[in-house]
Design a protein around this motif. Structure first.
Motif, PDB file in Angstrom:
ATOM      1  N   THR A  39       0.790  -0.973   0.047  1.00 44.44           N
ATOM      2  CA  THR A  39      -0.469  -0.043   0.331  1.00 44.44           C
ATOM      3  C   THR A  39       0.722   1.368   0.101  1.00 44.44           C
ATOM      4  OG1 THR A  39      -1.484  -0.995   0.869  1.00 44.44           O
ATOM      5  CG2 THR A  39      -2.168   1.336   1.304  1.00 44.44           C
ATOM      6  N   ASP A  40       1.537   1.002   1.153  1.00 42.79           N
ATOM      7  CA  ASP A  40       2.894   2.276   0.931  1.00 42.79           C
ATOM      8  C   ASP A  40       3.368   2.398  -0.244  1.00 42.79           C
ATOM      9  OD1 ASP A  40       2.393   2.718   3.602  1.00 42.79           O
ATOM     10  OD2 ASP A  40       3.880   1.391   4.258  1.00 42.79           O
ATOM     11  N   THR A  42       2.397   1.368  -3.733  1.00 39.99           N
ATOM     12  CA  THR A  42       1.269   1.931  -4.913  1.00 39.99           C
ATOM     13  C   THR A  42       1.592   3.763  -4.780  1.00 39.99           C
ATOM     14  OG1 THR A  42      -0.017   0.483  -3.686  1.00 39.99           O
ATOM     15  CG2 THR A  42       1.161  -0.588  -5.099  1.00 39.99           C
ATOM     16  N   SER A  43       1.071   3.811  -3.284  1.00 38.81           N
ATOM     17  CA  SER A  43       0.525   5.315  -2.956  1.00 38.81           C
ATOM     18  C   SER A  43       0.842   5.792  -3.752  1.00 38.81           C
ATOM     19  CB  SER A  43      -0.020   5.199  -1.805  1.00 38.81           C
ATOM     20  OG  SER A  43      -0.955   4.110  -1.070  1.00 38.81           O
ATOM     21  N   GLY A  46       1.714   5.639  -7.371  1.00 35.77           N
ATOM     22  CA  GLY A  46       0.249   6.407  -7.785  1.00 35.77           C
ATOM     23  C   GLY A  46      -0.179   5.620  -8.415  1.00 35.77           C
ATOM     24  N   THR A  48      -1.755   1.243  -9.014  1.00 37.05           N
ATOM     25  CA  THR A  48      -2.453   0.008  -8.722  1.00 37.05           C
ATOM     26  C   THR A  48      -2.289  -1.303  -8.693  1.00 37.05           C
ATOM     27  OG1 THR A  48      -3.245  -0.811 -10.197  1.00 37.05           O
ATOM     28  CG2 THR A  48      -4.941   0.588  -9.362  1.00 37.05           C
ATOM     29  N   ARG A  49      -2.007  -1.920  -7.937  1.00 39.17           N
ATOM     30  CA  ARG A  49      -1.120  -3.278  -7.751  1.00 39.17           C
ATOM     31  C   ARG A  49      -1.322  -3.970  -8.603  1.00 39.17           C
ATOM     32  NH1 ARG A  49      -2.171  -5.934  -1.459  1.00 39.17           N
ATOM     33  NH2 ARG A  49      -2.061  -4.490   0.050  1.00 39.17           N
TER      34      ARG A  49
END
Length: 202
Positions: A39-40, A42-43, A46, A48-49
């Motif tokens: 999550t860190d 991909t956030s 910018g 998606t997984r």
């Protein structure tokens, strides 16, 4: 009657791969391999997984690509240092580069290659081993450069190139750990300067 146009095959990705990798590198640099969650990553990137897996592979693959980017970018001072004309100037450039890279404004403090391996448990074993290889390769390159200096008479015949290389890299890694703990560039430059005061004579 107008026929409907088909979407082009192989549509380009909707994100900048280079910029996404830059952001992933910074996350690993700051949080380490295990500390950086998907999550860190991909956030920060910018994306998606699904896009991450498609472009970079799994987390371990992404980590290796980020390490390559770090080597060619912030840590490129190491390769440049090896080109200096004398062994002392090689060591000086390496330690000064370590101070600069680990305390540079706008970048995470410390060294990617040191930070990312700290407190790595079993899930991070492969990443940790990749970093051990990375650091050992750096020592080997420096040892070979110092061996050349001995052969050329730039270092005294009795100098141990391997020990000298390990000493310089140990100081450089220590600088990185201190930088991550908040030491200033000015303080760390004094450490680098002190480490070179006992440089072996030619």
């Amino acid at each position: 009657m107008e026929t409907q146009r088909k979407a082009p095959i192989g549509r380009p990705r909707g994100f900048d791969v280079d910029e996404a990798l830059e952001q992933a590198m910074r996350v690993f640099w700051e949080q380490g391999y295990e500390g950086a969650s998907l999550t860190d990553l991909t956030s920060a990137m910018g994306i998606t997984r699904t896009s991450m897996y498609a472009a970079f592979g799994n987390k371990e693959d992404l980590f290796r690509k980020a390490l390559e980017r770090y080597t060619e970018g912030p840590a490129s001072y190491g390769a440049r240092a090896l080109q200096e004309p004398t062994a002392r100037r090689v060591a000086t450039a390496l330690l000064n580069g370590s101070v600069w890279a680990t305390t540079r404004p706008g970048c995470p403090a410390g060294c990617f290659g040191v930070q990312a391996s700290l407190a790595a448990g079993d899930p991070g074993r492969n990443a940790r081993e990749a970093l051990i290889t990375w650091r050992n390769e750096a020592i080997s390159l420096l040892r070979d450069r110092f061996r050349q200096a001995v052969d050329e008479g730039d270092l005294a015949p009795g100098t141990d190139p391997g020990l000298l290389a390990r000493y310089i890299m140990t100081v450089a890694n220590g600088i990185a750990v201190q930088a991550a703990s908040g030491a200033t560039a000015e303080d760390l430059q004094l450490v680098a300067d002190m480490a070179l005061r006992g440089w072996p004579p030619a």
